[in-house]
Design a protein around this motif. Structure first.
Motif, mmCIF file in Angstrom:
data_model
loop_
_atom_site.group_PDB
_atom_site.id
_atom_site.type_symbol
_atom_site.label_atom_id
_atom_site.label_comp_id
_atom_site.label_asym_id
_atom_site.label_seq_id
_atom_site.Cartn_x
_atom_site.Cartn_y
_atom_site.Cartn_z
ATOM 1 N N GLY A 1 0.826 -1.213 0.000
ATOM 2 C CA GLY A 1 0.000 0.000 0.000
ATOM 3 C C GLY A 1 0.857 1.258 0.000
ATOM 4 O O GLY A 1 0.570 2.223 -0.733
ATOM 5 N N CYS A 2 1.921 1.275 0.811
ATOM 6 C CA CYS A 2 2.761 2.488 0.894
ATOM 7 C C CYS A 2 3.528 2.732 -0.406
ATOM 8 O O CYS A 2 3.690 3.886 -0.828
ATOM 9 N N ALA A 3 4.001 1.646 -1.048
ATOM 10 C CA ALA A 3 4.748 1.840 -2.307
ATOM 11 C C ALA A 3 3.828 2.382 -3.403
ATOM 12 O O ALA A 3 4.225 3.243 -4.195
ATOM 13 N N ILE A 4 2.591 1.898 -3.433
ATOM 14 C CA ILE A 4 1.634 2.409 -4.428
ATOM 15 C C ILE A 4 1.289 3.872 -4.116
ATOM 16 O O ILE A 4 1.236 4.728 -5.013
ATOM 17 N N ALA A 5 1.072 4.139 -2.835
ATOM 18 C CA ALA A 5 0.706 5.510 -2.425
ATOM 19 C C ALA A 5 1.813 6.493 -2.814
ATOM 20 O O ALA A 5 1.549 7.584 -3.338
ATOM 21 N N ARG A 6 3.047 6.102 -2.545
ATOM 22 C CA ARG A 6 4.182 6.986 -2.888
ATOM 23 C C ARG A 6 4.179 7.306 -4.365
ATOM 24 O O ARG A 6 4.291 8.465 -4.772
ATOM 25 N N ARG A 7 4.057 6.260 -5.199
ATOM 26 C CA ARG A 7 4.120 6.450 -6.657
ATOM 27 C C ARG A 7 2.955 7.314 -7.149
ATOM 28 O O ARG A 7 3.148 8.215 -7.986
ATOM 29 N N ALA A 8 1.749 7.019 -6.635
ATOM 30 C CA ALA A 8 0.568 7.773 -7.104
ATOM 31 C C ALA A 8 0.685 9.241 -6.695
ATOM 32 O O ALA A 8 0.367 10.142 -7.489
ATOM 33 N N ALA A 9 1.151 9.497 -5.475
ATOM 34 C CA ALA A 9 1.279 10.893 -5.018
ATOM 35 C C ALA A 9 2.364 11.619 -5.805
ATOM 36 O O ALA A 9 2.206 12.799 -6.153
ATOM 37 N N ALA B 1 10.600 3.209 5.722
ATOM 38 C CA ALA B 1 11.111 4.039 4.613
ATOM 39 C C ALA B 1 9.983 4.352 3.636
ATOM 40 O O ALA B 1 9.830 5.504 3.190
ATOM 41 N N LEU B 2 9.172 3.348 3.302
ATOM 42 C CA LEU B 2 8.074 3.576 2.347
ATOM 43 C C LEU B 2 6.994 4.479 2.958
ATOM 44 O O LEU B 2 6.418 5.328 2.266
ATOM 45 N N TRP B 3 6.709 4.268 4.219
ATOM 46 C CA TRP B 3 5.716 5.111 4.913
ATOM 47 C C TRP B 3 6.185 6.569 4.877
ATOM 48 O O TRP B 3 5.439 7.484 4.488
ATOM 49 N N SER B 4 7.454 6.766 5.231
ATOM 50 C CA SER B 4 7.992 8.124 5.256
ATOM 51 C C SER B 4 8.030 8.734 3.848
ATOM 52 O O SER B 4 7.664 9.907 3.648
ATOM 53 N N ALA B 5 8.449 7.932 2.853
ATOM 54 C CA ALA B 5 8.524 8.452 1.475
ATOM 55 C C ALA B 5 7.128 8.831 0.977
ATOM 56 O O ALA B 5 6.958 9.860 0.300
ATOM 57 N N ALA B 6 6.127 8.001 1.327
ATOM 58 C CA ALA B 6 4.754 8.317 0.894
ATOM 59 C C ALA B 6 4.282 9.611 1.567
ATOM 60 O O ALA B 6 3.721 10.507 0.911
#
Ligand code: FAD
Ligand code: GLY
Length: 374
Positions: A18-26, A163-168
């Motif tokens: 979920g976080c990796a998708i959120a990061r990319r979409a944002a 890391a993914l949470w923070s990046a998102a």
């Protein structure tokens, strides 16, 4: 201030997927809300062993192997980007993996793997017993032969989640933590958002189901999501000075060397529903498997035990892409044994899809329609 109740995309589940998708979409310009009932990255994504192992995990050539290999290829740059964005080092380590035969019956499994992998042009080396022990002196004298996968690596998944949470979050994603999505909202044949346990509604033109082993458990879905929990127990041993460079795999156990001499031994594969528990059966199995690979581990201090639930599917492949009937409903679950490996690729492909990028033909084998009842 932006309204917490509307977004372009709402993502159910704040694991690595979920976080990796959120990061990319944002990063693609969309407004994104992630609904996470607990803390991001603390379920399967935290429990995993962190291996990036297409050659140890795939059982033959085909679209799944291709997906895993693509996932592995983008990792080094992705890990560097996360470090740049967040300062978090996910400890990408590239010493490779050894797959060892310790019993007569293991030989055929390794030889078969070597045959199809070398025929497919994959990077695999066949080592004699002495070559294997030269590569890893702590290996048991019982070792008979080994395969070396020089491209199969590892990361620290307990760093990857944060890391993914923070990046998102840095990309502008809004997190609704401690909130459970209970129902898909629809406007006719379109996804329209989700309803939370307290009754609040978050409206969005696209909804991504990224709830791992729980992804099928919200109401209002147009079809069953065939994801089941597959329990895995692990333990960590302290081996100082460090005992291995490679990840070492056998048909019964894997050992993942981490920083400061910690060795993770995993993992059981159990269908025990949603119950997470470390059991004497599991610990015994893991210790037997670890000591069979490296007898000196018998005296290593036992540092930690834990377990998690892999999101398993009937064919072991992930479920990715659009629902064939409900517009805007997107699946990103069922990553089973490979969600750490596949998080960057799933993030880029599914996040790209949300941003209007084409869904490549290579992704077609992973659609939910493959489970359609005849
Ligand atoms: P999860 O990490 O489980 O996250 C799902 C999230 O969704 C959770 O945080 C949950 O709270 C939330 N959620 C669910 N439903 C709702 C809802 N309705 N509302 C709000 N929130 C919700 N993979 C590898 O690549 N390499 C490995 O070495 C490896 N080893 C593993 C070893 C074990 C023992 C296990 C258990 C897994 C391993 N995996 C490995 C697999 C990998 O961990 C998973 O495939 C991956 O973590 C799945 O990520 P996810 O985000 O889909 O699920
Ligand atoms: N990929 C290792 C596991 O799932 O146990």
């Amino acid at each position: 201030m932006r309204d917490e109740r509307t977004a372009d995309v709402v993502i159910v589940g704040g694991g690595v997927i979920g976080c990796a998708i959120a990061r990319r979409a944002a990063r693609g310009g969309l407004s994104v809300v992630v609904v996470e009932r607990a803390t991001p990255g603390m379920e399967a994504s935290w429990a995993a062993a962190g291996m990036l192992s297409p050659l140890a995990e795939a059982n033959g050539p085909g679209p799944f192997l291709d997906l895993l290999v693509r996932g592995r290829e983008i990792y080094p740059d992705y890990a560097a980007a996360l470090r740049e964005e967040t300062g978090v080092d996910v400890c990408y380590a590239d010493a490779g993996t050894l797959f060892v035969a310790l019993r007569e019956e293991d030989d055929e499994e390794l030889c078969a793997r070597w045959r199809w992998q070398s025929a497919a042009g994959l990077a695999v080396e066949r080592l004699s017993a002495s070559e294997a022990r030269e590569a890893e002196p702590a290996l048991s004298p019982a070792v008979r032969m080994a395969l070396r996968f020089p491209g199969d690596h590892q990361v620290d998944n307990r760093a990857l989640g944060p890391a993914l949470w923070s990046a998102a979050a840095r990309a502008g994603v809004r997190f609704r933590l401690g909130e459970q999505a209970v129902r898909l909202l629809r406007a006719g044949n379109r996804a329209a958002g989700v309803e939370l346990a307290g009754g609040e509604r978050i409206h969005a033109g696209a909804v991504v189901l990224a709830g791992g082993a729980w992804a099928g458990m919200i109401e209002g879905l147009p079809r069953p999501v065939p994801v089941e929990p597959v329990h895995g127990q692990l333990l960590a041993l302290e081996a100082v000075p460090p005992m291995f460079r490679h990840v070492v795999d056998s048909p019964r156990c894997y050992l993942v060397p981490r920083a400061a001499g910690r060795v993770i031994a995993g993992a059981t594969v159990e269908s025990t529903g949603y119950r997470k528990a470390v059991t004497p059966w599991g610990v015994r199995r893991l210790i037997d498997g670890a000591v069979e690979i490296a007898p000196a581990l018998e005296h290593a201090p036992l540092a930690e035990t834990w377990s998690g639930l892999r999101p398993g599917t009937p064919d072991g492949f992930p479920i990715l892409g659009l629902d064939p009937e409900v517009e805007g409903l997107v699946y990103a679950t069922g990553h089973f044994r490979n969600g750490i490996l596949l998080a960057p690729l799933t993030g880029e492909t599914v996040g790209g899809l949300l941003c209007g990028e084409p869904w490549g033909a290579e992704m077609a084998p992973f659609g939910i329609e493959r489970f359609r009842e005849e």
